[in-house]
Scaffold this active site. Structure first.
Site, PDB file in Angstrom:
ATOM      1  CB  SER A 211      -0.509  -0.006   1.272  1.00 30.01           C
ATOM      2  OG  SER A 211      -1.512  -0.842   1.179  1.00 30.01           O
ATOM      3  CG  HIS A 268      -1.450   3.797   3.596  1.00 35.97           C
ATOM      4  ND1 HIS A 268      -2.830   3.563   4.004  1.00 35.97           N
ATOM      5  CD2 HIS A 268      -0.629   2.810   3.454  1.00 35.97           C
ATOM      6  CE1 HIS A 268      -3.257   1.722   4.045  1.00 35.97           C
ATOM      7  NE2 HIS A 268      -2.083   1.182   4.126  1.00 35.97           N
TER       8      HIS A 268
END
Length: 296
Positions: A211, A268
């Protein structure tokens, strides 16, 4: 990158560049001292580029209707679809294969002993407790691969499907444009920064996933067209808005309420910021290289 042509100030390269992208020819238009320059990634595509360029010089409208068989596929005329995409983005394909293999080996995080080979810190389970090492201890053990390997770990089917689809789509397109070496270097930088800072801030090693890399590639691909109008738009404003909303949602209890588990939000965010920073650096370096290669 390979220099092809320097446009006159009165020449608008827009029609030509649209035709090049339609023929899947990775290229860039670089501004060098008030002149646009055409650079391509793969010299094997030069015959097609020259054909399109000659047609564009004759008639900028006619080039929009032109079609030439790509050189890359002419040697294997029956090769299409998936295999062709794998050949054009080999490192992306390798990353995805490794991700699937690690998911199978670790049983999507269910086998902690196997997870310990890829987590940012070695894991020791004693008396039902998990013990792990600090970053400095990992360095002392010379297990440097651990700064990258958590990106290959995934803990649910939804997790791995979401990440691999975006890596295949956006990552594959970027590799074709940037070239495998530059793309690989960017992915390693994004993954290492995301993993190291996630661990440094959270202090807990059981995290993983692509991610952070996905957010980095999204940030890179989103910003470059804003820095260079000739760079292709891979990320729409709506898609960027979706990723920003999902990033914000990750800081709330909602994902756990939906059964998605905890989200490595730091990874992230750092991934996104890393990708944006790399876009700025890449834009500056390509302009600098173009000026030094072809001084006025």
């Amino acid at each position: 990158m390979y220099f092809v042509y320097q446009f006159q100030q009165a020449e608008d390269p827009k029609g030509l560049t649209e035709a090049l992208w339609r023929h899947k020819i990775a290229h860039q238009i670089v501004l060098n001292k008030a002149h646009n320059e055409l650079w391509i990634m793969d010299p094997q595509q030069l015959p097609t580029v020259k054909s399109l360029f000659e047609l564009w010089q004759q008639d900028p409208i006619l080039v929009q209707k032109a079609h030439f068989e790509p050189v890359a596929t002419s040697l294997h005329s029956g090769e299409r679809g998936l295999l062709s995409q794998v050949r054009s983005a080999p490192v992306t394909s390798i990353v995805l294969v490794l991700t699937v293999l690690v998911a199978l080996l670790t049983q999507l995080g269910g086998d902690l002993n196997s997870v310990g080979y890829f987590s940012i810190s070695p894991l020791e389970i004693r008396n039902g407790q998990i013990y792990f090492f600090t970053l400095s201890q990992v360095v002392d053990k010379h297990e440097y691969w651990r700064f990258f390997s958590p990106a290959l770990l995934h803990f649910s089917v939804l997790h791995i499907v979401f990440n691999t689809l975006w890596i295949w789509d956006i990552g594959g397109k970027l590799e074709r444009i940037l070239g495998s070496f530059v793309w690989s270097l960017g992915v390693v930088i994004i993954a290492v920064l995301s993993n190291v800072l996630q661990y440094y801030i959270s202090g807990y090693p059981l995290f993983g996933g692509l991610s952070g890399v996905v957010y980095g590639l999204i940030g890179f691909a989103w910003l470059l067209p804003l820095l260079d109008k000739h760079w292709p738009t891979l990320i729409s404003q709506q898609l960027m808005a979706f990723f920003m909303v999902w990033l914000a949602v990750g800081y709330t209890p909602l994902p756990e309420m939906l059964g998605l588990g905890g989200i490595a939000n730091t990874a992230h965010t750092i991934g996104l910021l890393s990708g944006i920073t790399l876009a700025v650096v890449y834009g500056l370096l390509t302009r600098l290289i173009a000026r030094n290669t072809h001084p006025q």
